[in-house]
Design a protein around this motif. Sequence first.
Motif, PDB file in Angstrom:
ATOM      1  N   UNK A  21       0.420  -0.926   0.038  1.00 13.27           N
ATOM      2  CA  UNK A  21       0.021  -0.271  -0.055  1.00 13.27           C
ATOM      3  C   UNK A  21       0.143   1.219   0.029  1.00 13.27           C
ATOM      4  N   UNK A  22       2.082   1.352   0.666  1.00 15.44           N
ATOM      5  CA  UNK A  22       2.871   2.145   0.289  1.00 15.44           C
ATOM      6  C   UNK A  22       3.526   3.154  -0.540  1.00 15.44           C
ATOM      7  N   UNK A  23       3.277   1.928  -1.794  1.00 21.78           N
ATOM      8  CA  UNK A  23       3.665   2.312  -2.770  1.00 21.78           C
ATOM      9  C   UNK A  23       3.539   3.558  -3.553  1.00 21.78           C
ATOM     10  N   UNK A  24       2.018   3.413  -3.046  1.00 23.12           N
ATOM     11  CA  UNK A  24       1.098   5.171  -3.255  1.00 23.12           C
ATOM     12  C   UNK A  24       0.720   5.895  -2.739  1.00 23.12           C
ATOM     13  N   UNK A  25       1.010   6.969  -3.763  1.00 27.65           N
ATOM     14  CA  UNK A  25       0.051   8.346  -1.856  1.00 27.65           C
ATOM     15  C   UNK A  25      -1.422   7.941  -2.755  1.00 27.65           C
ATOM     16  N   UNK A  26      -2.332   7.797  -1.837  1.00 25.85           N
ATOM     17  CA  UNK A  26      -3.748   7.691  -1.991  1.00 25.85           C
ATOM     18  C   UNK A  26      -4.545   9.014  -1.967  1.00 25.85           C
ATOM     19  N   UNK A  27      -4.721   9.646  -2.692  1.00 28.81           N
ATOM     20  CA  UNK A  27      -5.957  11.064  -2.815  1.00 28.81           C
ATOM     21  C   UNK A  27      -7.921  10.350  -2.759  1.00 28.81           C
ATOM     22  N   UNK A  28      -8.374  10.786  -2.364  1.00 36.27           N
ATOM     23  CA  UNK A  28      -9.857  10.358  -2.155  1.00 36.27           C
ATOM     24  C   UNK A  28     -10.462  12.309  -2.818  1.00 36.27           C
ATOM     25  N   UNK A  29     -10.859  11.859  -3.417  1.00 36.57           N
ATOM     26  CA  UNK A  29     -12.013  13.467  -4.388  1.00 36.57           C
ATOM     27  C   UNK A  29     -13.093  12.588  -3.832  1.00 36.57           C
ATOM     28  N   UNK A  30     -14.394  13.827  -2.889  1.00 33.17           N
ATOM     29  CA  UNK A  30     -15.610  13.482  -2.773  1.00 33.17           C
ATOM     30  C   UNK A  30     -16.075  14.532  -3.921  1.00 33.17           C
ATOM     31  N   UNK A  31     -17.306  13.927  -4.669  1.00 34.35           N
ATOM     32  CA  UNK A  31     -18.355  15.130  -5.645  1.00 34.35           C
ATOM     33  C   UNK A  31     -19.188  15.262  -5.962  1.00 34.35           C
ATOM     34  N   UNK A  32     -20.380  15.705  -6.208  1.00 32.41           N
ATOM     35  CA  UNK A  32     -22.078  15.607  -6.647  1.00 32.41           C
ATOM     36  C   UNK A  32     -21.695  15.800  -8.279  1.00 32.41           C
ATOM     37  N   UNK A  33     -20.810  15.879  -9.015  1.00 31.58           N
ATOM     38  CA  UNK A  33     -20.916  15.705 -10.299  1.00 31.58           C
ATOM     39  C   UNK A  33     -21.751  14.386 -11.651  1.00 31.58           C
ATOM     40  N   UNK A  34     -23.021  15.039 -12.027  1.00 31.58           N
ATOM     41  CA  UNK A  34     -24.184  14.453 -13.056  1.00 31.58           C
ATOM     42  C   UNK A  34     -23.118  13.699 -13.685  1.00 31.58           C
ATOM     43  N   UNK A  35     -23.972  12.719 -13.561  1.00 28.44           N
ATOM     44  CA  UNK A  35     -23.301  11.364 -14.552  1.00 28.44           C
ATOM     45  C   UNK A  35     -22.907  11.908 -16.314  1.00 28.44           C
ATOM     46  N   UNK A  36     -22.768  12.692 -16.507  1.00 32.38           N
ATOM     47  CA  UNK A  36     -21.913  13.054 -17.947  1.00 32.38           C
ATOM     48  C   UNK A  36     -20.754  14.268 -17.196  1.00 32.38           C
ATOM     49  N   UNK A  37     -21.112  14.329 -15.797  1.00 33.54           N
ATOM     50  CA  UNK A  37     -19.643  15.187 -15.695  1.00 33.54           C
ATOM     51  C   UNK A  37     -18.799  13.696 -15.367  1.00 33.54           C
ATOM     52  N   UNK A  38     -18.745  12.887 -14.524  1.00 33.50           N
ATOM     53  CA  UNK A  38     -18.613  11.722 -14.064  1.00 33.50           C
ATOM     54  C   UNK A  38     -17.583  10.957 -15.008  1.00 33.50           C
ATOM     55  N   UNK A  39     -18.747  11.280 -15.747  1.00 32.98           N
ATOM     56  CA  UNK A  39     -17.414  10.758 -16.974  1.00 32.98           C
ATOM     57  C   UNK A  39     -16.299  11.112 -17.652  1.00 32.98           C
ATOM     58  N   UNK A  40     -16.435  12.389 -17.864  1.00 35.66           N
ATOM     59  CA  UNK A  40     -15.317  12.814 -17.872  1.00 35.66           C
ATOM     60  C   UNK A  40     -14.054  13.505 -17.013  1.00 35.66           C
ATOM     61  N   UNK A  41     -15.010  13.467 -15.626  1.00 34.48           N
ATOM     62  CA  UNK A  41     -14.257  13.440 -14.311  1.00 34.48           C
ATOM     63  C   UNK A  41     -12.509  11.915 -14.690  1.00 34.48           C
ATOM     64  N   UNK A  42     -13.991  11.343 -15.214  1.00 32.18           N
ATOM     65  CA  UNK A  42     -12.897  10.198 -14.940  1.00 32.18           C
ATOM     66  C   UNK A  42     -12.249   9.814 -15.728  1.00 32.18           C
ATOM     67  N   UNK A  43     -12.082  10.745 -17.142  1.00 35.90           N
ATOM     68  CA  UNK A  43     -11.227  10.440 -18.678  1.00 35.90           C
ATOM     69  C   UNK A  43      -9.547  11.006 -17.839  1.00 35.90           C
ATOM     70  N   UNK A  44      -9.902  12.176 -17.298  1.00 34.65           N
ATOM     71  CA  UNK A  44      -9.011  13.241 -17.090  1.00 34.65           C
ATOM     72  C   UNK A  44      -8.652  12.544 -15.415  1.00 34.65           C
TER      73      UNK A  44
END
Length: 738
Positions: A21-44
Motif C-alpha cells: 500500500x505504501x507504494x502509492x499515495x492515495x488521494x480521495x476526491x468527493x464530488x457531486x458531479x452529475x453522470x455526464x460530468x462524472x464520465x469526463x472527470x474519470x477520464x482526466x
Amino acid sequence: MQTNKFLKLILSIIISTCAIASNKTQIQLWHQMIYSHRSVLAEVIKDFERENPDIEVVSIYRETEELRSAFQSAAMGGSGPEIIFGPSDQVGPFVTMGLLQNLDDVYKQDELEDFDPLARVKFNDELYMLGNSVGNFLMLIYNKALIKTPPKTLEEFIQVAKENTSPANGKDSSARYGLAFNYTEPFFFVPWVTGFGEHFIKDDNIPNLATTSMIDAFKLMHDFKEVYKIVPLECDYEAANALFKEGRAAMIINGDWSWGDYKAAGVDFGVASFPLIEKSGKHPAPLVGTTGYSLNKNIHSQAKKDASIKLLRYLTSEEIQMYFTKEISTFPSRYKIRETELVTGNPILNEASKIMKTGQPMPIVPEVRAIWDSLRGLYQSVLAGNMAPEEAASLAQEKAEKQISQMNEILKPDASLNVIYALFAVVIIIILFYFAKSLKKIVTDIMERNHFPYVMILPAYLGILSVVLFPFVYNILLSFSNFSLHTFESWSLIGIHHYIEVLTDPKFYEILLKTIIWTLTNVFFHVSIGVILAVIIEQVMPKKNIWRTILIIPWAIPQYITALTWRGMFNQEYGPINLFLQEYLQLSPIQWLSQPMTTFAACLLTNVWLGFPFMMIVALGGLQSIPKSIYESAELDGANPLQKFFHITWPMITPVIKPAALLGCIWTFNTLNVIWLVSNSGEPADQTHILVSYVYKAAFNLYRYGYSAALSVIIFVILVLASLGANYINKKSAKAEL
C-alpha cells in the motif's frame, strides 16, 4: 509454539500489505458531479494517474446533501477526503466549522488573476475554493423542436407554455407540459422573487422574506400550477429532467450543469434568460456562483498534502478546463480559455454569458441555509393551497430569523453542569465497581494462563468499542454540549439545556405521536401480512420454494432503490398507482406527494412493502415446528380452518413472532431512508417527519448538533423503556399461562 507461529503469520501479512500500500499515495476526491460530468472527470483522473504513477486518486460520487453531511461527519472525526468538489455555498458553513484549508498559499496572485472572481470563492477575504467553471446558475432551456423563439415577457411565456401543454388524463401517454422544473425547491423559486423587485436576502445574511415581491412570486408559482396549468401537478428535479429529455416538456428551468445530459439525450435545445416581468420591468435574477475544489484541513501527511495540491492544480488547469468545455460545454473560469474559438464559437456559451450578467452572486454565508429551510415548508404550503401567500411570507420571515438566531447562538454553561459532572462521576464509579472483579480475573488469566483466546476475541471487542460504545458515549457527551456551527472545533459541556428545549417543545410531542402511529401501523401490517402469507404458502400453495423466493424480493432489494421507485410510482399524473386507480376503479387521481396525509400514507405503504417479508420468513420458521399430527387431530374433531388458525397456529408461532415484532418496532421507529426519500426530506412543509428524520434535519440542515444529540438520546430512552415494558408484559403473561 503454535500461537507464536500464527501471530508471526498475521504480522507478516500486515507488514506485506502495508508495504504494497505504501507504494502509492492515495488521494480521495468527493464530488457531486452529475453522470455526464462524472464520465469526463474519470477520464482526466486516469490521465493524471498515468502522468503520476506514485499517486492513486479515489473518486467518490455523493448527492449534494449527502456530500455535505458525510463530509461534516468525517471531518468531525478528523478525517475525510483530501479534496472536496461542490457548489460555492458550502464554503461559508465549512469555513465557519474550520474544515477547509486556506488556498492563498497554494496559488500565486498572478495565477489567480486568470480566474473569474466568481470562481475565486473567498470567505472573510481568504480563498477557500477555486472553481473549474463559473455559472452554476438557472436559466430557461427550451426544446427547439417545439419552440422556435424563446418568450421575452412573462405574458408571452405563459402563452407559449399554454400552447405546448396537453395534460395527462390517465390514458394519454403523449401528454406534454409547456414548462417543467423543480418548483417546490426554494433555489428554483427565488429568481422570480428578484424579478418582482426585491432580493430574498439583505446585506448577505439578513432574510428579506416578508415582502410584496415574495408574495407576488408565491402567487405566480401557485398560478403556474393551479390557474394556467402549465406545469405538472407534482414535479421534482428528476421528473422535470426526464420530461424534458423525452420531449414531454417544451421548456425547463435548469442550470448549466444539465447541458451535458441534454446533449447526450439528443435534445436540440437553446438557452434564454428568464422572461421580463412586465409589472416590475425586471428579469428574474438567477443566483450565479461556481462549483469548485477545496482542500480538507485534516490532511495530516505532507506527502498527501503535496499530492492533493498537485491534483488540485491539475483539475483547475487550462488543459482540463478546455476538455470539460469541449465535452460538456461548461463555462470555463479561466479568461484565457474564454478567448478561444471553443468558447466564442459556441452559441450556447455566448448566450449563457449574457444571462449570467443578469444574475445575483450566490450568497455563501451559513445563514442562507436557514433561509432556504424556513422558506421551503411555507412555500410548499402555498403551492398545496393550504396557506395564503401573505401569511406564508410573514411566517417565513419570522421562522428564518428564529432559525438564524438558533444557528448562531453559542450557549454558555449553566448550573446544571455541576449536576452532570456529579452524575458522570457516579456512573464511572458504578461501572468500575461492577466490572472490577471481572477485570481482575481477566488480567490474571491473561498473565498466568493461556492468553490465545483473548487475542482471538480482541478484534471483536475493539470493533464493538469503536463502532458502538464510543459513538454512544460520544453522543451522550454532545447532548450536554454547545456543539454547533460556531463551536465545531471548540465545543464544551454546558448542562441540560438541550433536553429542556426538546421536552418543552410542542413540536416534539406532535412528531412523537406521528412516530408511534407510524411504528404501530407498520408493525401491524408487517405481522398480519407476513403471517397470512406464511400460512398460505405452508398449508395451501404448491411449489413452496418458488413462492418464498418471489415474496422475499422486496426485502432483498436495497431500501434506497425501493423508496425511490415507490416515489416515482406515487406521481400524481405519471405514477402507475394513480393510472391504475383511474383506469380500473374510475377514481380521481390522488395527490400522493403534495398533501401531508397522503404523503405519510405513501411512506407507510412503501415501508409495509419492505417489511412484511421478514415477518413472513419468521412465521414460516415457526410454522415448520408445529407437528402435523396436531392439525390432523383437530380435523378429526371437526375444526374448520379459522379454528385451527386461532387455536393451534397462532398460539404456537407467537413465541417466535413476539421477539420479531419487538425488533420490528425498534427498526421501524428508527427508519430514516423511507421517510426521507419518499417524502423528499419531509415534504410537504416538513409535515411527514418522524423523530429520526427530524434529528437528521436538525443536525445536518441547521447545524444544531447538541440539540439533535439530546433528541437522539431521548429516542434511545423511549425505545429502552418500550422494550422493557414489552419484556415485562411477556414475562407476566408467560407466568399466567403456567
